[in-house]
Design a protein around this motif. Sequence first.
Motif, PDB file in Angstrom:
ATOM      1  N   ASN A 165       5.531   8.284  -4.233  1.00 20.16           N
ATOM      2  CA  ASN A 165       5.473   8.535  -2.793  1.00 20.16           C
ATOM      3  C   ASN A 165       6.816   8.245  -2.128  1.00 20.16           C
ATOM      4  O   ASN A 165       7.191   8.896  -1.165  1.00 20.16           O
ATOM      5  CB  ASN A 165       4.365   7.705  -2.151  1.00 20.16           C
ATOM      6  CG  ASN A 165       4.181   7.978  -0.678  1.00 20.16           C
ATOM      7  OD1 ASN A 165       4.467   9.062  -0.177  1.00 20.16           O
ATOM      8  ND2 ASN A 165       3.692   6.990   0.032  1.00 20.16           N
ATOM      9  N   GLY A 166       7.515   7.221  -2.620  1.00 23.99           N
ATOM     10  CA  GLY A 166       8.797   6.850  -2.027  1.00 23.99           C
ATOM     11  C   GLY A 166       8.687   5.954  -0.810  1.00 23.99           C
ATOM     12  O   GLY A 166       9.699   5.567  -0.228  1.00 23.99           O
ATOM     13  N   TYR A 167       7.460   5.604  -0.437  1.00 18.78           N
ATOM     14  CA  TYR A 167       7.215   4.722   0.714  1.00 18.78           C
ATOM     15  C   TYR A 167       6.137   3.721   0.344  1.00 18.78           C
ATOM     16  O   TYR A 167       5.260   4.009  -0.470  1.00 18.78           O
ATOM     17  CB  TYR A 167       6.716   5.514   1.934  1.00 18.78           C
ATOM     18  CG  TYR A 167       7.787   6.306   2.619  1.00 18.78           C
ATOM     19  CD1 TYR A 167       8.523   5.749   3.657  1.00 18.78           C
ATOM     20  CD2 TYR A 167       8.072   7.602   2.219  1.00 18.78           C
ATOM     21  CE1 TYR A 167       9.513   6.479   4.291  1.00 18.78           C
ATOM     22  CE2 TYR A 167       9.061   8.346   2.840  1.00 18.78           C
ATOM     23  CZ  TYR A 167       9.778   7.770   3.885  1.00 18.78           C
ATOM     24  OH  TYR A 167      10.762   8.492   4.500  1.00 18.78           O
TER      25      TYR A 167
ATOM     26  N   GLY B 264       0.790   8.411   7.902  1.00 19.37           N
ATOM     27  CA  GLY B 264       1.411   9.432   7.076  1.00 19.37           C
ATOM     28  C   GLY B 264       2.180   8.917   5.880  1.00 19.37           C
ATOM     29  O   GLY B 264       2.033   9.443   4.794  1.00 19.37           O
ATOM     30  N   LYS B 265       2.981   7.878   6.030  1.00 16.20           N
ATOM     31  CA  LYS B 265       3.830   7.422   4.922  1.00 16.20           C
ATOM     32  C   LYS B 265       3.143   6.379   4.060  1.00 16.20           C
ATOM     33  O   LYS B 265       3.285   6.394   2.839  1.00 16.20           O
ATOM     34  CB  LYS B 265       5.152   6.893   5.466  1.00 16.20           C
ATOM     35  CG  LYS B 265       5.977   8.000   6.115  1.00 16.20           C
ATOM     36  CD  LYS B 265       7.269   7.495   6.684  1.00 16.20           C
ATOM     37  CE  LYS B 265       8.042   8.661   7.306  1.00 16.20           C
ATOM     38  NZ  LYS B 265       9.261   8.214   7.961  1.00 16.20           N
TER      39      LYS B 265
ATOM     40  N   THR C 112       0.818  -1.208   0.000  1.00 15.97           N
ATOM     41  CA  THR C 112       0.000   0.000   0.000  1.00 15.97           C
ATOM     42  C   THR C 112       0.856   1.263   0.000  1.00 15.97           C
ATOM     43  O   THR C 112       2.026   1.236   0.373  1.00 15.97           O
ATOM     44  CB  THR C 112      -0.896   0.010   1.246  1.00 15.97           C
ATOM     45  OG1 THR C 112      -0.055  -0.116   2.410  1.00 15.97           O
ATOM     46  CG2 THR C 112      -1.893  -1.136   1.220  1.00 15.97           C
ATOM     47  N   THR C 113       0.233   2.356  -0.390  1.00 14.02           N
ATOM     48  CA  THR C 113       0.900   3.653  -0.366  1.00 14.02           C
ATOM     49  C   THR C 113      -0.181   4.726  -0.406  1.00 14.02           C
ATOM     50  O   THR C 113      -1.376   4.417  -0.376  1.00 14.02           O
ATOM     51  CB  THR C 113       1.899   3.796  -1.535  1.00 14.02           C
ATOM     52  OG1 THR C 113       2.769   4.903  -1.290  1.00 14.02           O
ATOM     53  CG2 THR C 113       1.211   3.930  -2.869  1.00 14.02           C
ATOM     54  N   PHE C 114       0.235   5.959  -0.472  1.00 14.00           N
ATOM     55  CA  PHE C 114      -0.698   7.067  -0.658  1.00 14.00           C
ATOM     56  C   PHE C 114      -0.440   7.719  -2.003  1.00 14.00           C
ATOM     57  O   PHE C 114       0.706   7.879  -2.422  1.00 14.00           O
ATOM     58  CB  PHE C 114      -0.549   8.126   0.437  1.00 14.00           C
ATOM     59  CG  PHE C 114      -1.132   7.709   1.754  1.00 14.00           C
ATOM     60  CD1 PHE C 114      -2.512   7.640   1.925  1.00 14.00           C
ATOM     61  CD2 PHE C 114      -0.314   7.397   2.825  1.00 14.00           C
ATOM     62  CE1 PHE C 114      -3.054   7.260   3.138  1.00 14.00           C
ATOM     63  CE2 PHE C 114      -0.849   7.019   4.043  1.00 14.00           C
ATOM     64  CZ  PHE C 114      -2.228   6.952   4.210  1.00 14.00           C
TER      65      PHE C 114
ATOM     66  N   ILE D  74      11.466   3.387  -0.073  1.00  7.93           N
ATOM     67  CA  ILE D  74      12.032   2.782  -1.277  1.00  7.93           C
ATOM     68  C   ILE D  74      13.504   3.145  -1.365  1.00  7.93           C
ATOM     69  O   ILE D  74      13.869   4.321  -1.389  1.00  7.93           O
ATOM     70  CB  ILE D  74      11.265   3.213  -2.536  1.00  7.93           C
ATOM     71  CG1 ILE D  74       9.832   2.658  -2.471  1.00  7.93           C
ATOM     72  CG2 ILE D  74      11.988   2.734  -3.802  1.00  7.93           C
ATOM     73  CD1 ILE D  74       8.937   3.065  -3.616  1.00  7.93           C
ATOM     74  N   GLY D  75      14.343   2.114  -1.369  1.00 10.14           N
ATOM     75  CA  GLY D  75      15.788   2.308  -1.421  1.00 10.14           C
ATOM     76  C   GLY D  75      16.342   2.209  -2.827  1.00 10.14           C
ATOM     77  O   GLY D  75      17.288   2.909  -3.183  1.00 10.14           O
TER      78      GLY D  75
END
Length: 164
Positions: free
Chosen positions: A63-65, A101-102, A21-23, A117-118
């Motif tokens: 999003n990066g997360y 939030g993330k 999941t993400t936003f 995300i690395g």
Amino acid sequence: MLDIQFREAMGRFAGAVNAITTFEGDQPVGLIATAVCSLSAEPPSVIVCVNKSASAHNAMLNNGYFGLSLLSPAQSHVVSRFTKQKGSERFAAEDWDLEGGKAPVLWNAPVGMICKIGNCFDGFSHTIIVGIIESISLCDPELNQCLLWKGRGLHQAVEYVSTH
């Protein structure tokens, strides 16, 4: 022909069912995946493989997360909701922590993680995403059951008890 055999062969592997999941802006988005595995303990990290055509793919990268929630058999309704609904309609407020939030994480999941995300790698039809784990939540050990996907259906693992 090989693609049909490949799908049949892979269907014989049991895989843990996860919500990734993400936003997208302030709206939760996500998908169900079995292509998840641990990568390293230092730093704690996982790999998720996400189809490039998935509706949440670009949102995750932007999003990066992402959140990773391992589903229990009692949470099989989440798979049904993700199959039948689109976008934020997949997220019933009583099932999800949407305030972190993330990325959203499923309440009472056997395992819930927030990952930054690395790195990303091309995996043909999929993007191979390395997630650096920022937080982990573990449910009550009594609820520590894992929902499995095998042979195009949901299954529950049976605990093996040795008689020796």
